[in-house]
Every structure is written in C-alpha cells, then in structure tokens.
Design an enzyme around this catalytic site. Structure first.
Site, short mmCIF file in Angstrom:
data_model
loop_
_atom_site.label_atom_id
_atom_site.label_comp_id
_atom_site.label_asym_id
_atom_site.label_seq_id
_atom_site.Cartn_x
_atom_site.Cartn_y
_atom_site.Cartn_z
N GLN A 85 0.82 -1.21 0.00
CA GLN A 85 0.00 0.00 0.00
C GLN A 85 0.86 1.26 0.00
O GLN A 85 0.34 2.36 -0.14
CB GLN A 85 -0.93 0.02 1.23
CG GLN A 85 -1.98 -1.07 1.21
CD GLN A 85 -2.90 -1.05 2.42
OE1 GLN A 85 -3.15 -2.10 2.99
NE2 GLN A 85 -3.42 0.10 2.84
N GLU B 12 -12.90 5.13 4.83
CA GLU B 12 -13.00 4.42 6.10
C GLU B 12 -14.15 4.84 6.99
O GLU B 12 -14.42 4.19 8.00
CB GLU B 12 -11.67 4.58 6.84
CG GLU B 12 -10.52 4.02 6.03
CD GLU B 12 -9.16 4.46 6.49
OE1 GLU B 12 -8.20 3.73 6.27
OE2 GLU B 12 -9.04 5.55 7.07
N ARG C 256 -9.11 -0.59 7.72
CA ARG C 256 -10.02 0.40 7.16
C ARG C 256 -10.33 1.46 8.21
O ARG C 256 -11.49 1.72 8.53
CB ARG C 256 -11.29 -0.27 6.67
CG ARG C 256 -11.94 0.51 5.53
CD ARG C 256 -12.97 -0.30 4.80
NE ARG C 256 -13.45 0.48 3.67
CZ ARG C 256 -14.09 -0.02 2.64
NH1 ARG C 256 -14.34 -1.30 2.58
NH2 ARG C 256 -14.50 0.75 1.66
#
Lengths: 784, 290
Positions: free
Chosen positions: A221, A738, A368
């Site tokens: 990521q 999120e 998240r």
C-alpha cells in the site's frame, strides 16, 4: 428526445470506473500473475506453538527433497544481520525466529524450490525441536507480575509493558468530574479482527546478481516508503531498488507493514541469483499478518442533569502481540485514538493508554481505519448510548444537545485536534427523516408491550483522516506529504502519476476526474499510474483515507500549476495579454469575448509546437502537497434490529447511512466505498473475530472460523449525503474510504442495546453473536 | 493452500470404481462433489494416496419416486434438491434443508450422498435422513447391503461405510398424504455450519400423529435422532402440551459441546425452541398450509 451526452468526468459525475474493464474481464495483473523466467517458489515453516524455545532445527529431510534449492533459517539470516528487522513503531521483529517463537504461526524457516508444491512439501519436513513455554494470551495477564517475559532478547525489557501515552488535560478533567451531577461508565472490548483482503500478501523478488538491481513486485500500500525501508534495513543502495505494486486485491491496512516473507524472499533471490516468489495462503494471512483493534477500553462521561456533557475520561489497554509493529505516525503510541471526544463539545478530556506484549501475531494495523479512530469512535458512541439509557433520554436528543455546533468550526478539541468543518445536526436530521425515526419509536413501544424486542441504534461519528501535516505526522520518520506528476501530451491527452497506491479505491477514475475539473481534459483521455517507484513521484501511500485529502490535493495543485502555464501559451495563441485570459471548463478566452477561444488541447499542442519566446517547452509538472491539517468527515448512521428471544438472533431490518465527506468527486465511487465499509462494519459488529485458546492457539485461521459477511446476510443500505466542504482542501474533499467502518459498528451494537436496554443490559461485546445475546437475555429472565 | 501429492482416477463405471476402491483400501477416497474433501486436502488434514472421481460415471445423478420409495443417486446435488418440485411439494424437510446447505457455490457442486458419507456432526443431510427414517444402500466389489440411517452414523466423521464401499443410493419411504416437515437451522452466517439445526418429518393420521421423525444437527458427536421425543408424539394429538413435551425431550436428547458458537445451555435451548417451532410448521404443512 434528449440525446444523452457522455459525462466528461467532472467533479460530481458518476462515470464508470476506468479500471473495471480489466478487472471484470480477468485481465488485471495481481501479484500472483507475475511470472518470471527461472522463478523459484518459497514456502514458510511456521511455529505450531505460541511460546516456545527453539532447541534445534534440522533441515536435512527438507534439503533432500528433489527440487529444493535452499532452506533458509534464522541462523543463516543472522550471518547477514537480517534475522531481526525494525517495525513501523520503533520496535524490532524477528524475520525468522532464532532464539524462541513468540506467537503461533511465527516464521521459523523457509524453503526455496523449483515448484510451489515441492516448497510446501519440504517446509513440512523441517524438524524443529521446541521446548514449550507458558503462553501469555491477554494484556491483563501480560502485565501481572511474574508473567513470562516475552521479549527476553530486548535489552532493558524486564516486563511485557510496551508504552504509556496520555492526551488531554487530567486536572481539568478531574475538575469537570467533580462538578458532575452524574457519571456514566462503560467498559468495552473491541476484539481482535483481521482486514483479510481477498488477495493475500506476496512478493516476487528479482535481484540481478550482476547489477545488484532489486526489482520487487510487492503487495504494498506504500511502495515508496517500503523502498526506503528496504534500503535502510537491507543496506541496498536505494537507486538499485525498484518496488512495483501491481493491481492489489484489497488492502484495508493489511498491506502497510513489511512482512518477514518479503525480506526472506529478497534475501534468497540475492543469495541464489534467481527470482523468488512467495504468496501466502489464506491461513498464513489470517494467523501472521497485521491484525486490527484488540483494545480494552474504559470510558467515563461526566454529565449535568440536563444531559450536557462536561468531561470524558478514557483508559485503554492494547494487546499488541509479540512485537510492537503497529502502523502509525511515530509520535502517537496509540495512533489517533485521542480523537475519542468524537462529535461532542467536550470541555475536558483525558486519555490514558498502555500497551502490552502477548504471544500473538504482531502488527496492529488500522483495518479500514485512520490509525485507531475506529476504536475511539466505537467507545464514545457506545458510551453516549449508555448515557442516554442512564439519563432516560432519547439517544438522538443527548447527541443533539452535545454536538459541536456548525458555527464552532474550526473547533479545537480537548485532546488537541482542530476540526476543519462540520454540520452534525443537519446530517443527523437527514438520517432521522430518511428512517422515519418517530414512527419506528412508536412501533418499538407497541412491540415492547407484547414482549417483542426491537431496537434502533444511533451513531454520529467524526473521523480524522488525511495525514499529514508532515510536521506532526510521519511514518518511520518520513513526513506524510503526497505527490502528483502530470504530463500533458502534444495531442492533449495526459498521464498522471501518483505517490499513493489504489487497492480497489478507484484512483484511476477519481484522480483523472480532478484533472478533468481543473484542466478540462476528459477523464477518458487521462491515464493514471501508481505503484512503480521508478515511474511515480515519491509518496507515503494509501491508507488512513489519505489519498483524496493528500494525493487528490496534489493532483488539483499540479493541474493548477499547468493551467497557469497554459494561460501563458493561450495568451500567445490569442494574441492577448495573459492578465486578460480567462479559463472555463477546458477553454481559454479573452475576457469579454468567449466566442474566440482555444481549448486545452490546442494549448497542449502549442506547448510542443508554437511557444511564446522565453517559455520552456512542454506541459508537465509535479507537486508535493503537505496538507495544513487533517480533514474530518462525519455522519449519522441508524440501524433497526429485531431480536429473536428464543435464539438470540439479531436481524438487521434497516440501515440508514448519511455521510458527509465534503465534496464528492465521483458519487458512485463514494457510495461504493461506503457500501464496502458498512459491510465490513456489519461483519465486525456481528461475526468477525480472531480469538485464541489458553495456549495461544489461533482459533480464527480460516474462513470457516473467521467469518466474513457476504451479500446474503448483509443488510440493504439506504444512503444519504450532506456536503460540508473542507475549507483547506483545494477542492473541498475529505476522504471517505474508512468512514463507514469507523461509524457503523457502534450503530449496530447500539441498536441491539437499544432493544434490550430496558432490561438493564448495557453492553454486549463484539462480535454480537446470537449466543451472547441470548445469554444476556437469559440472565435477565427475558429469553424464550 | 496446496495439497499433498495424490493420484487421480476417473473410472467410467461403478464396477470400475469399486475395483479401484478394492485395490486401494484405506488409501482410496471417493470424490463426488468435493466440497468437504477438497478443503481437507488443501489444509492437509487428509492426504489419501488415491482419489476415485465418480463424476465421470453416467447415471448417478438422479431422484425418482418408484415402488413407494424415493430414491436419490450419489451425484444428486444440493442445487438440484433446492430446485426440485417433487421435494417442494411433498418432502418439506428436504426442501427446507436444501437452500440452507452452505452457500450457493457449494450447493452447485456438493452432493447429498457425499455430505452423508462425510458424516460431519454439523452436516445437515444426515439429520434429515434420520428424521425421514431413510435406508442407505452401500455397494462394494463384494456385494450390496442396506443400512438404516440410524445405524449408519457412528461418531464424528465416522460411519458404517467401508473404504471399499460407495454409498450408491439413498432410499426414503415415499410421502403419504398429510405429511409435513421442516428444517430449522441456526447459523452464524450463510455458508457456516449449523450451530444447531432441527429436522422434523411429521405424518398425520386421522387427526393424530402417525409418525414423527426428529433429527438434531451439531449437538452431538454425530447427527442425532431424538427417539424419545418421536415416541412421545406417536398417536398423540399435536396440541401445545404435546409439542412442549416433545421439545423438552429433544433438548434432553441433545448432547452439545460448548464452543465459540455457544454454551451447552444455549444450544439445548435452541433445540427446544426449534423443535417447538418445527413441529408447528410441519403440522401446518401436513394440513395443507404453509
């Protein structure tokens, strides 16, 4: 009949996702699709015990299997000073265990073979002689005196305590509690769960023995940050490292850390001189990679008799596993957990946090979630539900009474956050109207008379996302800015390169749309590239809902930079003064005469063919954006549940979600993000759980035991939006990836508590399973 | 998830399959729908040397009512049961159970006979067959034998089936008029194994219970037949008192273990609640309702 013109992709246009064509047709390029000539395969032998001394490792049988090229142990890595690596929280973590194993599933040895099956077979033949030690499975056990010392290798470490961190003002908070008419307390546990992306983690490491160049395809990521960390850890020159993060099948925080498998595969490729692939299987992902939550929280709210909140006290104990490997900004030992005052105007707050080592997998990632905001939001929203019950107030009334009011923004919170913008009452009102709140309360009262259990849950969350500013927020010292590079080609098409990295968020579409809005080039004409460190500008990556707040802002700013240059060229083409040139949706014209204009495409061509004197050729630029503040998305979620008194089953009848994430770039993508987040929130509230037995055996190591919601059980979501732009973001956007995971678990649990609160039940810890609900009812004599 | 090495066989006839099983003994394993076996192989919980795939054999995928008997072949899949109008009209307990088996993907491949032979105490079909008093036809190279469902299960994943045998047919007494059934299953999510499930198969006779079959899932070392509860109903009028008594007896027959799905007390209670609800639903259906 009106002819539908295809949407150009301006901000607010729900154009279809550009990336979906290749995903739908099976033409994506995920990590496991990467196949290189001569590539070898790696499999890991893992510890069956949570805590055990390694007496010896015998690799003879594994070495003897035809097709096995090498067996790597911690001892071998130690010779290259690679047996241990630094974590993102300033601790160390074993790459392969040398002295002892500290959690079940820990990496002990690796087999490199010509075939993945052979590698797996041989990994099972490695003989490890263990002396089993007593396992520590909760942080409460860990902090008891006499508890087995997990990190006995760490100099100066005499117990299992990791950190102590405080925020807010203790004296002021004590004062508030002294003045309170009522104090409401709630102890709750946010259990360990797992991001479990559909694609597990993996690497193809290709180190060229002749040049020393390392090309690492990685499920990352944050490829740029990982490149720098690899340079520092492995001592490789950074210009020789190229990290390529290909298409990623979900991250949710799980692909932020650097895992031992990445390091061993890279070392093996370096030593053997051939590419090495490692892809974990599902169980390996669940038992050894970055988990989430595992916070024991205790909150106390000081209130006046009229329901006004005066102060908040929070204590939190985190279970960090065997190595403190949380992914979070360096200064903050429990992430941004101190956002725990939530949506409320709390004059005083004090937050005390401690962390402990246990014999469990390390790597508390923000599943998240923007650095532990989820836990904070859950605690305050559950605590407010308790307060409403104790004060005999409607849960919406107590919230409305205590919300930070629209005119109070920017608002400085008691724990030091400056909220950028918000209108909490408006979002709540919209949600209540959509639900038909009053009617449902009537229905609930009728049902209650008949002994039927129905509940309405409320959560009004506030998130904090989009780190930096860099002066406050960093990952391992790297400031949390982000970047965008935009190149407009002579034909007016463009390529946009970003430092962030999509894992399914739709960057290829939404970031193109920002350019469309700013420059007028249709989104279809803009290629968006991410993930290859050789071909994109440096950035900190995608997590904590930071891509739109930071990378999106960089995209807007670089577009404006190019627009300024384009104006100069347009002035030249229109034979006018630059000061007289106006720009509107892709067209440049002289003020007052819009009919005579040049398009951005005309100007792009001129940038390479017909320039005014003294201007550099080309229409390209790069921007590094360091945000002045975080953004603060918010919303109100409402949930209606019915409970079966015979089985304890909770049926979610309705779910209304009103989100305010500022300006929505592509509303369809935003809604998709919210859908996904609500589904994950639903899963966390009702079924997801990584749990352990007394010996530290992980009881959630596959999808039979670790339950993920599917479309079958997930409720239908009814969505709404309000728009309160961020005042400091170039296009007023706030980040939304999120919000739904952060806000929804409390709404689900509050709905259950609302159904049974009149029986005196105040808390059922997640996951709220039917057996727990029935047990709570049974204890109060209310079960069938 | 990579299985250990095995040899794969694709026989063209039942005889050929039985020859192979005879040859391999304990090392042979029949592959039908594969929905339990393949995960076991991938997790390396099982590593048989030989897989005998019967999907290549013709005519094993059938359901038919003949000579007062409902016959089900070894490759009859959950999905087909879910869609069967025959089951929907007259065999409610089966029609109820079919769409509750695992998830749609598993139902496309998995078979009833495979599930029964696998004998997971949390499996659903064994319970249904216990309630319906089914016969299981077991065939080997040596010959064919018939075993009652109640004699078939002997423990977790343990049955009367020999490694050399194939479960070649399931036989169920054809439904009489005034038959009703239900299958109530508590699961944590779609696709999960049952926490508790109760099968009821009720045949009414002149306003009284002709026979009542009650099977219990996931509350013992194997699928259970609640025989005392069944006996309590035989010949009785199905009033609230009779239902409550049978439900209490079924709960007593349950022998659950506490685990992350719930306590012993909880599971027993769900057996009681589901037996009550199941009997009421079956009764409605027997009388032509529901």
């Amino acid at each position: 009949m009106a002819v539908e013109t295809p949407l150009k992709g301006n901000i607010g246009d729900s154009i279809k996702r550009k990336e979906d064509d290749r995903f739908i047709r099976g033409k994506g390029n995920y990590l496991d699709d990467v196949v290189l000539p001569g590539m070898l395969h790696m499999a890991i032998n893992r510890s069956p015990f949570a805590h055990a001394k390694i007496k010896s490792i015998n690799t003879d049988a594994a070495q003897a299997v035809p097709g096995v090229v090498a067996v790597v142990t911690g001892e071998l890595l130690a010779q290259h000073k690679l047996a241990w690596m630094p974590t993102l929280s300033g601790d160390t973590q074993a790459v392969l265990a040398t002295d002892k194993v500290r959690f079940q599933g820990q990496e002990v040895a690796c087999v490199i073979a010509t075939d993945p099956y052979v590698a797996r077979d041989a990994a099972g033949l490695i003989e490890v002689d263990y002396e089993v030690l007593k396992a520590v499975v909760t942080p409460q056990q860990a902090l008891k005196s006499g508890a087995p010392l997990i990190r006995d290798e760490k100099e100066g470490q005499t117990n299992n305590h990791i950190y102590h961190w405080e925020a807010g003002d203790k004296a002021k908070t004590d004062e508030a509690f002294a003045k309170a008419d009522k104090v409401v307390k709630l102890d709750t546990f946010y259990p360990r769960c797992h991001p479990s992306p559909l694609e597990t983690c993996g690497i193809v490491a290709d180190v060229n023995p002749a040049t020393g160049h390392a090309t690492l395809w990685m499920t990352s990521q944050a490829p740029h940050a990982h490149r720098t960390l690899f340079a520092i850890v492995a001592g490789l020159p950074e210009q020789n490292i190229r990290i390529i993060s290909p298409d990623i099948g979900g991250g949710f925080g799980n692909k932020v850390p650097i895992y031992p498998g990445y390091v061993v595969a890279t070392a093996a490729s370096l030593l053997i001189g051939k590419p090495v692939k490692w892809v974990e299987d599902r169980s390996e992902n669940l038992i050894s990679t970055g988990f989430a939550r595992d916070y024991y929280m205790s909150g106390e709210l000081a209130l006046r008799n009229d329901g006004r909140m005066l102060g908040l006290r929070v204590k939190m104990l985190s279970d960090n596993g065997a190595f403190y490997a949380d992914a979070q900004p360096t200064k903050f030992r429990a992430g941004l957990f101190h956002i725990v005052t939530g949506s409320y105007d709390l004059p005083a707050a004090h937050v005390v946090t401690d962390g402990a080592y246990t014999n469990k997998a390390p790597g508390g990632v923000a599943y998240r979630c923007s650095f532990r905001v989820t836990e904070a939001s859950y605690l305050i929203e559950r605590l407010v539900e308790s307060a409403a019950l104790e004060m005999n107030m409607d849960p919406t009334e107590i919230r409305l009474k205590n919300f930070i009011q629209p005119e109070q923004f920017p608002y400085m919170s008691a724990t030091g956050f400056e909220y950028d913008s918000g209108n909490y009452p408006r979002a709540m009102q919209l949600a209540l109207d959509k639900l038909g709140y009053k009617e449902l309360r009537k229905e609930q009262a009728e049902k209650r008379k008949k002994g039927e259990l129905m509940g309405i849950g409320v959560a009004s969350f506030t998130e904090v996302v989009g780190a930096g500013p860099g002066k406050h927020y960093d990952i391992a010292g790297l400031r949390m800015f982000d970047s965008a590079e935009l190149r407009v080609h002579p034909t007016g098409k463009a390529i946009l390169k970003l430092g962030v990295k999509s894992q399914g968020q739709g960057h290829e579409t939404t970031f193109a749309q920002i350019v469309t809005e700013e420059l007028g080039i249709p989104a279809a004409d803009i290629e968006v590239q991410e993930g290859d460190t050789d071909n994109t500008p440096y950035g900190l990556g995608t997590y904590a809902s930071r891509s739109t707040p930071v990378g999106g802002a960089a995209t807007a700013m670089v577009s404006r930079k190019l627009r300024d240059k384009a104006k100069k060229i347009a002035a030249h083409l229109l034979e006018a003064s630059e000061a007289d040139i106006e720009f509107d949706h892709g067209k440049f014209f002289v003020r007052g005469s819009p009919s005579k204009s040049k398009t951005i495409q005309d100007v792009a061509f001129a940038a390479y063919t017909n320039l005014p004197d003294g201007l550099e050729a080309g229409l390209e630029g790069v921007t590094y954006y360091d945000p002045p503040n975080m953004t603060f998305p918010f919303g109100t979620y409402l949930v209606v549940v019915d409970i079966d008194r015979g089985t304890g089953q909770v049926k979610v009848r309705r779910m209304v979600a009103v989100d305010d994430c500022g300006v929505r770039i592509n509303p369809m993508v935003v809604e998709g993000q919210i859908h996904g987040g609500l589904t994950e929130g639903f899963g966390i509230a009702f079924m997801e759980l990584i749990t352990f037995d007394e010996e530290g055996n992980c009881l959630g190591s596959n999808f039979t035991d670790y339950l993920l919601p599917t479309s079958w059980e997930t409720p239908k979501f009814e969505m709404g939006e309000t728009v309160t732009p961020s005042p400091h973001h170039p296009i007023g956007a706030k980040g939304v990836g999120e919000s739904a995971t952060v806000g929804s678990p409390a709404a689900f649990v509050n709905a259950v508590i609302d159904a049974v609160g009149h029986l005196g039940i105040r808390n059922i810890d997640m996951p709220v399973t039917s057996d727990k609900v029935w047990a709570a009812l049974n204890e109060k004599g209310a079960a069938e | 998830m990579l299985p250990a090495p095995f040899e794969y066989h694709a026989p063209r006839s039942v005889d050929e399959a039985l020859d192979l099983l005879d040859q391999f003994g304990d090392e042979g394993k029949v592959l039908a729908g594969g929905q339990s076996l393949i995960p076991l192989l991938k997790l390396r919980f099982a590593s048989p040397g030989h897989l005998v795939d019967i999907n290549t054999i013709k005519d094993l995928d059938f359901i038919e009512e003949r000579d007062g008997t409902l016959r089900i072949g070894p490759l009859f899949r959950h999905k087909a049961a879910e869609r069967s109008s025959l089951l929907a009209s007259r065999y409610h307990v089966m029609a109820d159970a079919a769409p509750q088996i695992a998830d749609p993907i598993i139902r496309n491949r998995g078979t009833i006979a495979g599930s029964v032979a696998h004998a997971d105490p949390s499996g659903d079909w064994g319970t249904v067959l216990l309630a319906m008093d089914a016969d299981l036809i077991l065939r080997s190279k040596k010959g064919t034998r018939t075993v009652k469902a109640r004699d078939f299960f002997s423990g977790p994943f343990s049955t009367a089936l020999e490694p050399t045998e194939i479960l070649s047919e399931i036989r169920i007494p054809a439904a009489k008029p005034m038959t009703g059934g239900s299958y109530l299953k508590l699961e944590r999510k779609v696709g999960d194994f049952a926490t508790v499930a109760v099968a009821v198969h009720l045949v009414m006779d002149d306003g009284k219970v002709g026979s009542a079959g009650i099977g219990l899932t996931a509350v013992g070392p194997q699928n259970l037949k609640a025989e005392k509860a069944e006996a309590s109903l035989k010949g009785a009028r199905l009033d609230d008192a009779a239902i409550k008594q049978a439900a209490a007896l079924a709960a007593e027959a349950a022998d659950p273990k506490a685990d992350h799905r719930g306590s012993v007390e909880y599971k027993r209670n769900v057996v009681r609640v589901f037996t009550e609800r199941g009997l009421k639903r079956a009764y409605e259906r027997a009388r032509g309702g529901g």
